[in-house]
Motif scaffolding. Structure first.
Motif, PDB file in Angstrom:
ATOM      1  N   ASN A 143      18.311   4.792   0.639  1.00  0.00           N
ATOM      2  CA  ASN A 143      17.332   5.742   1.155  1.00  0.00           C
ATOM      3  C   ASN A 143      15.905   5.226   0.972  1.00  0.00           C
ATOM      4  O   ASN A 143      14.981   6.020   0.823  1.00  0.00           O
ATOM      5  CB  ASN A 143      17.501   7.090   0.460  1.00  0.00           C
ATOM      6  CG  ASN A 143      18.825   7.732   0.833  1.00  0.00           C
ATOM      7  OD1 ASN A 143      19.395   7.425   1.868  1.00  0.00           O
ATOM      8  ND2 ASN A 143      19.326   8.600   0.000  1.00  0.00           N
ATOM      9  N   VAL A 144      15.764   3.911   0.974  1.00  0.00           N
ATOM     10  CA  VAL A 144      14.441   3.306   0.851  1.00  0.00           C
ATOM     11  C   VAL A 144      14.263   2.239   1.924  1.00  0.00           C
ATOM     12  O   VAL A 144      15.241   1.723   2.459  1.00  0.00           O
ATOM     13  CB  VAL A 144      14.213   2.679  -0.556  1.00  0.00           C
ATOM     14  CG1 VAL A 144      14.205   3.737  -1.633  1.00  0.00           C
ATOM     15  CG2 VAL A 144      15.233   1.613  -0.851  1.00  0.00           C
ATOM     16  N   CYS A 145      13.002   1.937   2.191  1.00  0.00           N
ATOM     17  CA  CYS A 145      12.645   0.884   3.139  1.00  0.00           C
ATOM     18  C   CYS A 145      11.484   0.097   2.549  1.00  0.00           C
ATOM     19  O   CYS A 145      10.758   0.591   1.693  1.00  0.00           O
ATOM     20  CB  CYS A 145      12.201   1.483   4.471  1.00  0.00           C
ATOM     21  SG  CYS A 145      13.483   2.422   5.342  1.00  0.00           S
ATOM     22  N   ILE A 187       0.863  -1.185   0.000  1.00  0.00           N
ATOM     23  CA  ILE A 187       0.000   0.000   0.000  1.00  0.00           C
ATOM     24  C   ILE A 187       0.899   1.233   0.000  1.00  0.00           C
ATOM     25  O   ILE A 187       1.747   1.384   0.880  1.00  0.00           O
ATOM     26  CB  ILE A 187      -0.917  -0.008   1.237  1.00  0.00           C
ATOM     27  CG1 ILE A 187      -1.840  -1.223   1.183  1.00  0.00           C
ATOM     28  CG2 ILE A 187      -1.690   1.297   1.352  1.00  0.00           C
ATOM     29  CD1 ILE A 187      -2.573  -1.487   2.476  1.00  0.00           C
ATOM     30  N   ARG A 188       0.716   2.104  -0.989  1.00  0.00           N
ATOM     31  CA  ARG A 188       1.540   3.308  -1.107  1.00  0.00           C
ATOM     32  C   ARG A 188       0.735   4.596  -1.261  1.00  0.00           C
ATOM     33  O   ARG A 188       1.268   5.676  -1.044  1.00  0.00           O
ATOM     34  CB  ARG A 188       2.480   3.178  -2.300  1.00  0.00           C
ATOM     35  CG  ARG A 188       3.449   2.014  -2.185  1.00  0.00           C
ATOM     36  CD  ARG A 188       4.445   1.986  -3.330  1.00  0.00           C
ATOM     37  NE  ARG A 188       5.254   0.799  -3.275  1.00  0.00           N
ATOM     38  CZ  ARG A 188       6.313   0.617  -2.491  1.00  0.00           C
ATOM     39  NH1 ARG A 188       6.691   1.572  -1.696  1.00  0.00           N
ATOM     40  NH2 ARG A 188       6.983  -0.510  -2.500  1.00  0.00           N
ATOM     41  N   LEU A 189      -0.505   4.478  -1.647  1.00  0.00           N
ATOM     42  CA  LEU A 189      -1.315   5.655  -1.960  1.00  0.00           C
ATOM     43  C   LEU A 189      -2.426   5.848  -0.937  1.00  0.00           C
ATOM     44  O   LEU A 189      -2.961   4.871  -0.391  1.00  0.00           O
ATOM     45  CB  LEU A 189      -1.935   5.509  -3.353  1.00  0.00           C
ATOM     46  CG  LEU A 189      -0.944   5.320  -4.504  1.00  0.00           C
ATOM     47  CD1 LEU A 189      -1.691   5.028  -5.802  1.00  0.00           C
ATOM     48  CD2 LEU A 189      -0.066   6.559  -4.646  1.00  0.00           C
ATOM     49  N   TYR A 213       5.957  12.766   2.950  1.00  0.00           N
ATOM     50  CA  TYR A 213       6.654  11.625   3.534  1.00  0.00           C
ATOM     51  C   TYR A 213       6.211  10.332   2.852  1.00  0.00           C
ATOM     52  O   TYR A 213       5.033  10.132   2.586  1.00  0.00           O
ATOM     53  CB  TYR A 213       6.371  11.506   5.035  1.00  0.00           C
ATOM     54  CG  TYR A 213       6.764  12.713   5.828  1.00  0.00           C
ATOM     55  CD1 TYR A 213       8.097  13.126   5.890  1.00  0.00           C
ATOM     56  CD2 TYR A 213       5.815  13.455   6.517  1.00  0.00           C
ATOM     57  CE1 TYR A 213       8.459  14.238   6.627  1.00  0.00           C
ATOM     58  CE2 TYR A 213       6.176  14.571   7.266  1.00  0.00           C
ATOM     59  CZ  TYR A 213       7.494  14.957   7.308  1.00  0.00           C
ATOM     60  OH  TYR A 213       7.854  16.052   8.032  1.00  0.00           O
ATOM     61  N   ALA A 214       7.164   9.439   2.640  1.00  0.00           N
ATOM     62  CA  ALA A 214       6.889   8.174   1.958  1.00  0.00           C
ATOM     63  C   ALA A 214       5.902   7.323   2.750  1.00  0.00           C
ATOM     64  O   ALA A 214       5.890   7.327   3.982  1.00  0.00           O
ATOM     65  CB  ALA A 214       8.187   7.406   1.752  1.00  0.00           C
ATOM     66  N   GLY A 259      12.686   7.411   1.003  1.00  0.00           N
ATOM     67  CA  GLY A 259      11.504   7.260   0.181  1.00  0.00           C
ATOM     68  C   GLY A 259      11.824   7.296  -1.297  1.00  0.00           C
ATOM     69  O   GLY A 259      12.941   7.647  -1.696  1.00  0.00           O
ATOM     70  N   PRO A 260      10.868   6.912  -2.091  1.00  0.00           N
ATOM     71  CA  PRO A 260      11.062   6.910  -3.539  1.00  0.00           C
ATOM     72  C   PRO A 260      11.488   8.294  -4.032  1.00  0.00           C
ATOM     73  O   PRO A 260      10.979   9.319  -3.575  1.00  0.00           O
ATOM     74  CB  PRO A 260       9.673   6.536  -4.079  1.00  0.00           C
ATOM     75  CG  PRO A 260       8.995   5.849  -2.947  1.00  0.00           C
ATOM     76  CD  PRO A 260       9.535   6.473  -1.701  1.00  0.00           C
TER      77      PRO A 260
END
Length: 168
Positions: free
Chosen positions: A98-100, A3-5, A30-31, A114-115
């Motif tokens: 810089n991503v998780c 879930i991203r949106l 924020y991501a 974040g992206p």
């Protein structure tokens, strides 16, 4: 599917529909990423579910108080080389990515993860390794970022081998 949106948060029952505009504002800054595994642990009936509080965005994240700092833990003052935080004489943080896989709402590095955020280039990684090699008092290198375990085993092995070469 992760879930991203904001609309996906609502569709998954993790946020009420009336929160869409606020969630969109938070997600723009924020991501957001909640894996199906994490989502399955959230008690949707509990408005104070601790797992939801850890991962589901809240408009309160956009509030800034007078005592907050842009660099809350002071990394910048200890970062003379991209990707390195050298706060203590004998150890450094090496910010590899810089991503998780998921983004914690209370992350103290959330401004940089974040992206679309800058990753270390090969040249910057080489400079970071040279920095470590130039400081023989360093005996501990802590991989961080983001989550360095999102790297493939091959890439993580390459970085570890390069680190080993830089300090021997």
């Amino acid at each position: 599917m992760t879930i991203r949106l904001p609309a996906e948060l609502i569709a998954a029952g993790l946020a009420p529909a009336e929160a869409l505009a606020d969630l969109a504002r938070v997600a723009a800054r924020y991501a957001v990423a909640i894996t199906p595994e994490i989502a399955s642990l959230i008690d949707r009936a509990d408005p104070n579910d601790p797992i939801a509080r850890q991962f589901v965005p809240d408009v309160a994240e956009l509030m800034t108080t007078a005592d907050e700092r842009a660099d809350p833990i002071g990394d910048n003052a200890h970062s003379s080389v991209a990707g390195i935080v050298h706060r203590y004489p004998d150890r450094v943080l090496l910010k590899l990515v810089n991503v998780c896989a998921v983004y914690c709402r209370f992350c103290f590095r959330r401004e940089m993860v974040g992206p679309g955020k800058q990753m270390l280039s090969d040249e910057q990684l080489d400079a970071a390794l040279r920095y470590i090699a130039a400081h023989p008092q360093i005996w501990e290198v802590i991989f961080t970022g983001g989550d360095p375990l999102v790297l493939s085993a091959r890439r993580l092995g390459e970085v570890m081998s390069a680190l080993r070469r830089s300090i021997t």
